[in-house]
Design a protein around this motif. Structure first.
Motif, PDB file in Angstrom:
ATOM      1  N   GLN A  22      34.868 -59.344  13.878  1.00  5.91           N
ATOM      2  CA  GLN A  22      34.643 -60.012  12.949  1.00  5.91           C
ATOM      3  C   GLN A  22      33.511 -59.559  11.603  1.00  5.91           C
ATOM      4  OE1 GLN A  22      34.744 -63.713  13.672  1.00  5.91           O
ATOM      5  NE2 GLN A  22      36.046 -63.197  15.294  1.00  5.91           N
ATOM      6  N   THR A  23      32.826 -58.453  11.892  1.00  3.92           N
ATOM      7  CA  THR A  23      32.665 -57.816  10.511  1.00  3.92           C
ATOM      8  C   THR A  23      33.653 -57.321   9.568  1.00  3.92           C
ATOM      9  OG1 THR A  23      32.440 -56.192  11.905  1.00  3.92           O
ATOM     10  CG2 THR A  23      30.534 -57.346  11.648  1.00  3.92           C
ATOM     11  N   ASP A  24      35.031 -57.305   9.934  1.00  6.37           N
ATOM     12  CA  ASP A  24      36.201 -56.968   9.345  1.00  6.37           C
ATOM     13  C   ASP A  24      36.273 -55.581   9.261  1.00  6.37           C
ATOM     14  OD1 ASP A  24      38.373 -57.582   7.607  1.00  6.37           O
ATOM     15  OD2 ASP A  24      37.911 -58.499   5.517  1.00  6.37           O
ATOM     16  N   HIS A  25      36.143 -55.430  10.221  1.00  7.90           N
ATOM     17  CA  HIS A  25      35.969 -53.409  10.095  1.00  7.90           C
ATOM     18  C   HIS A  25      37.369 -53.321  11.199  1.00  7.90           C
ATOM     19  CE1 HIS A  25      31.657 -53.514   9.022  1.00  7.90           C
ATOM     20  NE2 HIS A  25      31.974 -52.624   8.752  1.00  7.90           N
ATOM     21  N   ILE A  40      34.232 -47.652  15.278  1.00 12.48           N
ATOM     22  CA  ILE A  40      34.817 -48.548  13.858  1.00 12.48           C
ATOM     23  C   ILE A  40      35.220 -47.478  13.733  1.00 12.48           C
ATOM     24  CG2 ILE A  40      33.165 -50.994  14.330  1.00 12.48           C
ATOM     25  CD1 ILE A  40      31.540 -49.162  12.159  1.00 12.48           C
ATOM     26  N   LEU A  41      36.478 -47.451  12.577  1.00 17.20           N
ATOM     27  CA  LEU A  41      36.799 -46.430  11.718  1.00 17.20           C
ATOM     28  C   LEU A  41      36.240 -47.119  10.512  1.00 17.20           C
ATOM     29  CD1 LEU A  41      39.527 -44.651  11.788  1.00 17.20           C
ATOM     30  CD2 LEU A  41      40.969 -46.316  10.721  1.00 17.20           C
ATOM     31  N   ASN A 108      24.667 -51.651  15.134  1.00 18.15           N
ATOM     32  CA  ASN A 108      25.585 -52.442  16.306  1.00 18.15           C
ATOM     33  C   ASN A 108      24.509 -53.596  16.211  1.00 18.15           C
ATOM     34  OD1 ASN A 108      27.597 -50.641  17.483  1.00 18.15           O
ATOM     35  ND2 ASN A 108      25.825 -49.075  18.222  1.00 18.15           N
ATOM     36  N   LEU A 109      23.413 -54.015  15.173  1.00 16.37           N
ATOM     37  CA  LEU A 109      22.713 -54.410  14.871  1.00 16.37           C
ATOM     38  C   LEU A 109      23.958 -55.964  13.739  1.00 16.37           C
ATOM     39  CD1 LEU A 109      20.494 -57.419  15.333  1.00 16.37           C
ATOM     40  CD2 LEU A 109      19.782 -55.444  13.730  1.00 16.37           C
ATOM     41  N   ALA A 110      24.278 -55.293  13.336  1.00 18.42           N
ATOM     42  CA  ALA A 110      25.105 -56.045  11.886  1.00 18.42           C
ATOM     43  C   ALA A 110      26.588 -56.385  12.871  1.00 18.42           C
ATOM     44  CB  ALA A 110      25.412 -54.953  10.840  1.00 18.42           C
ATOM     45  N   LEU A 111      26.474 -55.389  13.560  1.00 21.04           N
ATOM     46  CA  LEU A 111      28.334 -56.214  14.538  1.00 21.04           C
ATOM     47  C   LEU A 111      27.579 -57.256  15.478  1.00 21.04           C
ATOM     48  CD1 LEU A 111      29.521 -52.237  14.747  1.00 21.04           C
ATOM     49  CD2 LEU A 111      30.393 -53.994  13.766  1.00 21.04           C
ATOM     50  N   THR A 112      26.620 -56.922  16.336  1.00 26.22           N
ATOM     51  CA  THR A 112      26.640 -57.900  16.999  1.00 26.22           C
ATOM     52  C   THR A 112      25.880 -59.373  16.636  1.00 26.22           C
ATOM     53  OG1 THR A 112      24.173 -56.852  17.738  1.00 26.22           O
ATOM     54  CG2 THR A 112      26.177 -56.400  18.869  1.00 26.22           C
ATOM     55  N   GLU A 115      28.718 -62.147  16.331  1.00 23.36           N
ATOM     56  CA  GLU A 115      29.836 -62.159  17.130  1.00 23.36           C
ATOM     57  C   GLU A 115      31.420 -60.880  17.125  1.00 23.36           C
ATOM     58  OE1 GLU A 115      31.265 -65.753  16.724  1.00 23.36           O
ATOM     59  OE2 GLU A 115      29.075 -66.770  16.763  1.00 23.36           O
ATOM     60  N   SER A 116      30.433 -59.606  17.275  1.00 25.54           N
ATOM     61  CA  SER A 116      31.358 -58.360  17.424  1.00 25.54           C
ATOM     62  C   SER A 116      30.451 -57.654  18.591  1.00 25.54           C
ATOM     63  CB  SER A 116      31.690 -57.748  16.083  1.00 25.54           C
ATOM     64  OG  SER A 116      32.252 -57.678  14.901  1.00 25.54           O
ATOM     65  N   GLU A 117      31.404 -56.242  19.031  1.00 24.44           N
ATOM     66  CA  GLU A 117      30.880 -55.977  19.467  1.00 24.44           C
ATOM     67  C   GLU A 117      30.691 -54.412  19.563  1.00 24.44           C
ATOM     68  OE1 GLU A 117      31.036 -56.889  23.247  1.00 24.44           O
ATOM     69  OE2 GLU A 117      31.916 -58.582  23.040  1.00 24.44           O
TER      70      GLU A 117
END
Length: 146
Positions: A22-25, A40-41, A108-112, A115-117
């Motif tokens: 969802q964060t476009d990674h 993540i890449l 991980n805070l930015a991802l979650t 709504e990303s894992e």
């Protein structure tokens, strides 16, 4: 004209399917020291990193380092280094890969929050360079030279 995948396969590359968060990674499953994890890449990250809290899970033996890690949205982070690890992406393997351990809670805070894992780590330019990486953004594929 041949497809990129067929061309690279003839040149000795293996393909690894990526998924978009969802964060476009781009996210990919990797195996580190025999344990599967989510990474993540990040073409802008100089080194492959794993969260300090995941060291035991991946069997990472680390030592202090003078390296100070920095990333987007964070100041200098204390880092440790685990010098010799077996890293696998699909059929591509790298023995004795150094892995940097650092606090990835801000990642991980930015991802979650979007709504990303959460992820276990980041695949950096060191792996991409060693594998002579080619990324097909449209088809969501990573190619690494065996």
């Amino acid at each position: 004209m041949s497809s990129l995948k067929k061309y690279l396969k003839r040149k000795g590359f293996v393909s690894i399917k990526l998924s978009r968060t969802q964060t476009d990674h781009f996210e990919v499953k990797a195996i580190l020291n025999g344990v599967s994890g989510s990474f993540i890449l990040d073409t802008g990250a100089s080194n492959t990193c794993v969260g300090l809290d995941k060291a035991e899970r991946f069997g990472l033996v680390s030592e202090p380092t003078d390296i100070k890690a920095a990333g987007a949205g964070s100041s200098e982070l204390e880092a440790r280094i685990s010098p010799k690890n077996l890293f696998q992406l699909g059929k591509w393997k790298k023995k004795k890969l150094p892995v940097v351990l650092l606090d990835l809670s801000h990642v991980n805070l930015a991802l979650t929050s979007r709504e990303s894992e959460a992820v276990d780590g980041i695949i950096g330019a060191d792996v991409l360079r060693k594998g002579r990486a080619v990324i097909d953004y449209k088809k969501k594929m990573l190619f690494l030279k065996k």
